[in-house]
Motif scaffolding. Structure first.
Motif, short mmCIF file in Angstrom:
data_model
loop_
_atom_site.label_atom_id
_atom_site.label_comp_id
_atom_site.label_asym_id
_atom_site.label_seq_id
_atom_site.Cartn_x
_atom_site.Cartn_y
_atom_site.Cartn_z
N ALA A 118 0.54 -1.02 0.17
CA ALA A 118 -0.09 0.33 0.11
C ALA A 118 1.51 0.95 0.02
CB ALA A 118 -0.71 -0.49 1.70
N TYR A 119 2.31 1.06 0.75
CA TYR A 119 2.65 2.29 0.62
C TYR A 119 3.66 2.53 -0.75
CZ TYR A 119 1.95 3.93 5.54
OH TYR A 119 1.50 4.07 7.23
N GLY A 120 4.00 1.61 -0.89
CA GLY A 120 4.86 1.02 -2.63
C GLY A 120 3.57 1.67 -3.44
N CYS A 121 2.77 1.68 -3.72
CA CYS A 121 1.68 2.06 -4.04
C CYS A 121 1.10 3.44 -4.83
CB CYS A 121 0.32 1.82 -3.76
SG CYS A 121 -1.30 2.17 -5.01
N LEU A 122 1.23 4.11 -3.27
CA LEU A 122 1.18 5.64 -2.87
C LEU A 122 2.40 6.35 -3.08
CD1 LEU A 122 -0.87 5.85 0.40
CD2 LEU A 122 -1.23 6.48 -1.11
N LEU A 123 3.09 5.61 -2.57
CA LEU A 123 4.70 6.36 -3.71
C LEU A 123 4.55 6.42 -5.33
CD1 LEU A 123 7.42 5.08 -0.76
CD2 LEU A 123 6.79 6.88 -1.14
N ALA A 124 4.45 5.02 -5.53
CA ALA A 124 4.44 5.40 -7.14
C ALA A 124 3.49 6.52 -7.26
CB ALA A 124 3.88 3.69 -7.60
N LEU A 125 2.29 6.79 -6.27
CA LEU A 125 1.96 7.02 -7.58
C LEU A 125 1.50 8.79 -7.21
CD1 LEU A 125 -1.40 7.23 -8.32
CD2 LEU A 125 -2.82 7.41 -5.94
N GLY A 126 2.39 9.08 -5.77
CA GLY A 126 3.49 10.29 -5.87
C GLY A 126 4.07 10.72 -6.45
N PHE A 127 5.06 10.04 -7.37
CA PHE A 127 6.31 10.04 -7.90
C PHE A 127 5.39 9.92 -9.38
CE2 PHE A 127 8.59 8.26 -11.17
CZ PHE A 127 9.93 9.19 -11.12
N THR A 128 4.00 9.62 -9.87
CA THR A 128 3.60 9.72 -11.41
C THR A 128 2.84 11.21 -11.33
OG1 THR A 128 1.69 8.53 -11.34
CG2 THR A 128 3.04 7.26 -11.77
N ILE A 152 9.86 6.15 -19.08
CA ILE A 152 10.09 6.08 -16.75
C ILE A 152 8.32 6.50 -16.57
CG2 ILE A 152 11.28 7.24 -15.20
CD1 ILE A 152 13.33 7.89 -17.01
N GLY A 153 7.86 7.49 -17.07
CA GLY A 153 6.43 7.42 -16.59
C GLY A 153 5.64 6.19 -16.62
N LEU A 154 5.92 5.55 -17.49
CA LEU A 154 5.24 4.63 -18.31
C LEU A 154 5.41 3.23 -16.97
CD1 LEU A 154 3.21 3.14 -19.85
CD2 LEU A 154 4.99 2.52 -21.63
N ALA A 155 6.20 3.07 -17.11
CA ALA A 155 7.15 2.57 -16.15
C ALA A 155 6.83 2.36 -14.35
CB ALA A 155 8.70 1.73 -16.01
N THR A 156 6.71 3.27 -14.22
CA THR A 156 5.85 3.83 -12.52
C THR A 156 4.81 3.28 -12.60
OG1 THR A 156 8.34 5.16 -13.06
CG2 THR A 156 6.48 5.43 -11.32
N ASN A 157 3.85 3.96 -13.79
CA ASN A 157 2.40 3.66 -13.56
C ASN A 157 1.80 1.90 -13.43
OD1 ASN A 157 1.45 6.44 -13.58
ND2 ASN A 157 2.18 6.79 -15.75
N ILE A 158 3.00 1.39 -14.68
CA ILE A 158 2.39 0.29 -14.98
C ILE A 158 3.18 -0.66 -12.78
CG2 ILE A 158 3.15 -1.66 -15.59
CD1 ILE A 158 3.61 -0.68 -17.85
N ALA A 159 4.01 -0.64 -12.32
CA ALA A 159 4.64 -1.01 -11.23
C ALA A 159 3.39 -0.07 -10.07
CB ALA A 159 5.52 0.23 -10.93
N GLY A 160 2.76 0.84 -9.63
CA GLY A 160 1.35 1.48 -9.63
C GLY A 160 0.98 0.86 -8.68
N MET A 161 -0.03 0.12 -10.36
CA MET A 161 -1.07 -0.61 -10.71
C MET A 161 -0.94 -1.52 -10.74
SD MET A 161 -4.05 -0.62 -12.32
CE MET A 161 -4.62 0.41 -13.80
N ILE A 162 -0.10 -2.43 -10.28
CA ILE A 162 -0.03 -4.00 -10.26
C ILE A 162 -0.02 -4.17 -8.22
CG2 ILE A 162 2.40 -5.84 -9.62
CD1 ILE A 162 2.93 -4.85 -12.77
N CYS A 163 1.05 -2.85 -7.26
CA CYS A 163 1.50 -3.00 -6.70
C CYS A 163 -0.30 -2.36 -5.82
CB CYS A 163 1.39 -1.65 -6.29
SG CYS A 163 3.89 -1.85 -5.66
N ASN A 219 -9.00 3.68 -6.49
CA ASN A 219 -8.83 4.86 -6.61
C ASN A 219 -7.66 4.50 -7.41
OD1 ASN A 219 -11.51 5.37 -6.66
ND2 ASN A 219 -11.07 6.82 -4.40
N ALA A 220 -6.27 4.11 -6.63
CA ALA A 220 -5.23 4.58 -7.28
C ALA A 220 -4.94 3.60 -7.90
CB ALA A 220 -4.31 3.83 -6.46
N MET A 221 -5.55 2.57 -8.63
CA MET A 221 -5.99 2.22 -9.68
C MET A 221 -6.37 2.98 -10.97
SD MET A 221 -7.51 -2.32 -9.32
CE MET A 221 -8.21 -1.90 -8.28
N ALA A 222 -7.66 3.24 -10.63
CA ALA A 222 -8.02 4.57 -12.00
C ALA A 222 -7.07 5.72 -12.58
CB ALA A 222 -9.46 4.52 -11.20
#
Length: 150
Positions: A6-16, A48-59, A115-118
């Motif tokens: 969950a924290y990884g997802c939030l970090l990825a979302l903040g970075f994106t 880089i943006g695409l890879a980060t979004n995909i990682a956040g989506m997976i989390c 919401n994070a997935m969206a």
């Protein structure tokens, strides 16, 4: 493990979110011929943006599936016919002798994961659209050069 994801997802979302702001800076540079970045730099930035979004989506998907599984297990652990729905008086606590109950925070957690997935999906679509635009403009430019005999 779920909290780490969950924290990884939030970090990825903040970075994106920051990286999408970075796209606007690249767009400003593209309009100025003196500051125009190279094609490789723009493409790398989009990947880089695409890879980060995909990682956040997976989390976010793993967290959501984990939470849905936990809620399903909770619901299946209640004996048949033992579950009742009622409105307790305001401020009262609900006690369950048959096992754990589903509380509103469980649903809020699930809604946050959806919401994070969206949000990550929007980031993926933006990155793919920009990559498509770059490849289309490059292929059109190469076609013009070959048509001119260059």
């Amino acid at each position: 493990m779920g909290l780490v994801l969950a924290y990884g997802c939030l970090l990825a979302l903040g970075f994106t979110i920051y990286w999408c702001f970075h796209y606007t800076r690249i767009g400003d540079q593209l309009t100025d011929p003196g500051r125009r970045p190279s094609k490789a730099s723009v493409t790398r930035s989009l990947w880089i943006g695409l890879a980060t979004n995909i990682a956040g989506m997976i989390c976010a998907m793993v967290v959501a599936m984990w939470k849905v599984g936990a809620l399903l297990f909770t619901m299946l652990s209640v004996p048949p016919g033992a579950a009742t729905i009622y409105n307790p008086s305001e401020g009262a606590a609900i006690l369950s002798r048959s096992g754990p109950i589903i509380v509103p925070m469980d649903m809020i957690t699930l809604q946050a994961a959806v919401n994070a997935m969206a949000a990550e999906l929007v980031g993926i679509l933006v990155s793919l659209f920009l990559l498509y635009q770059i490849t289309q403009s490059l292929s059109n430019r190469e076609k013009r050069v070959t048509d001119l005999g260059g």
